[in-house]
Write a protein that holds these residues in place. Structure first.
Motif: not given
Length: 384
Positions: A19, A275, A309-312, A317, A346-347, A349, A351-352
């Motif tokens: 993270q 991030r 774009v990846l979630t934590p 996404r 849906d990006i 805060e 996210d990466y």
């Protein structure tokens, strides 16, 4: 799966476990070595890496391991870096304007290949650089320029002699007993092979005008990286165009060929992990890196749109794509990427956002402006 790994499988694995709050540059050595071998197998001459694009020692080590035996160096620092890490490699000092102290340093280091694009700098070389060193001839290559064709931006605005001046310089180099060669740089990110054709044809005209058979022709950098989704550069077509045009134009007088890729070698071996700091009222996206950091060149050469774009949790996404203005973390309004980037609707805060192909002119231009710019470096087995 622990947190003490030194080599991660992919950027997604690193994200899930660490993270990271600061930007991370992920390096895949296998990708770099594969690209180096592609150049070595396909380019019909000597491949020299332009150190300025990414001088990281791990990059140099992996290029040497892959078989690269030449480097384009532009400063005493780069001369010494390659002298230490690849002592038997060729070093071409092709920054055409140098202080006298830099020339002294290079002569002491045993540099045998130089470029020049003006009479004043040529006279400086004649004065300070012997025509032979340790029994070997010293090469001086006049660098010439043409109107930009097919490049993202034009190196000729700063460097390069006109063809007429290049012919005069080539003649003087030969008359003074140096190894007379030629060099050019077609620009950056040249995806069209034709970008090299006109330069090679003019190189023949310069040789004819000077009455000199050039020993070598350095066709510069400009070799593209994979910046745009779905448009993978065809390096094989570029190599073939260069070889075919040289044979057509020079025949039996063909000079030995040299190239000096930077971006084309190293860019695609790196991905920059950033991030999301915030999504302002569902519109603009603020990242923890920007144009004062690892994305410094994007306002000049255009956006990298090979984005993930990846979630934590490291999951992609999947929302519909929508155009977003992207800002970096500093309080300077200049700190924004050009235009808009297509990102999932849906990006959120936290996210990466991963910029693939970010290895050139990124780590070396990263600053600590406004207290940002802390970047860590990791090694991965694969980038996706």
């Amino acid at each position: 799966m622990g947190h003490h790994k030194t080599v991660w499988d992919t950027p997604a694995e690193l994200i899930r476990h660490l993270q990271p709050e600061h930007p991370v540059m992920a390096f895949a050595p296998t990708v770099l070595q594969d690209r180096a071998r592609q150049f070595l197998a396909g380019f019909p001459g000597l491949v020299t890496y332009a150190v300025k694009s990414n001088p990281d020692e791990a990059v140099i080590q992996n290029l040497v391991s892959a078989g690269i035996t030449g480097f384009d160096v532009a400063s005493p620092f780069e001369i010494d870096l390659i002298g230490r890490m690849a002592p038997h490699a060729a070093r071409h000092y092709h920054n055409p304007v140098r202080a006298r102290s830099e020339i002294v340093h290079a002569v002491k280091a045993g540099i045998l290949a130089w470029s020049v694009d003006s009479r004043s700098e040529l006279e400086k070389l004649f004065e300070m650089v012997p025509a032979t060193m340790n029994g070997q001839g010293v090469e001086i290559s006049p660098r010439f320029k043409l109107p930009v064709l097919g490049a993202v931006y034009d190196f000729g605005s700063k460097f390069g002699a006109t063809p007429d001046l290049a012919a005069d310089l080539l003649r003087l180099v030969a008359e003074r007993g140096y190894v007379a060669s030629l060099t050019f740089h077609p620009g950056t990110q040249c995806v069209d092979p034709i970008a090299w054709e006109s330069y090679i044809r003019v190189a023949r005209d310069i040789c004819d005008s000077a009455g000199v058979t050039a020993r070598r022709l350095n066709v510069g950098g400009g070799f593209p990286s994979h910046r745009v989704t779905g448009v993978d550069p065809d390096l094989g077509a570029i190599f073939a165009e260069i070889g075919d045009t040289v044979r057509e134009c020079f025949g039996d007088d063909a000079p030995a060929l040299v190239c000096e890729p930077g971006r084309g070698l190293c860019a695609d071996a790196f991905s920059l992990i950033t991030r999301v700091k915030g999504v302002r009222d569902g519109t603009s996206v603020f990242l923890n890196d920007g144009v004062y950091g690892g994305l410094a060149e994007l306002p000049i050469v255009g956006n990298l749109d090979r984005i993930e774009v990846l979630t934590p949790q490291g999951q992609p996404r999947g929302g519909d794509l929508t155009g977003r203005v992207i800002f970096g973390p500093t309080c300077d309004s200049v700190d924004r990427l050009p235009g808009e980037l297509s990102l999932p609707a849906d990006i959120a805060e936290g996210d990466y956002v991963i910029f693939h192909g970010a290895g050139a002119y990124s780590t070396v231009t990263n600053t600590r402006f406004n207290g940002f710019g802390l970047m860590s470096h990791v090694t991965v087995m694969a980038l996706a």
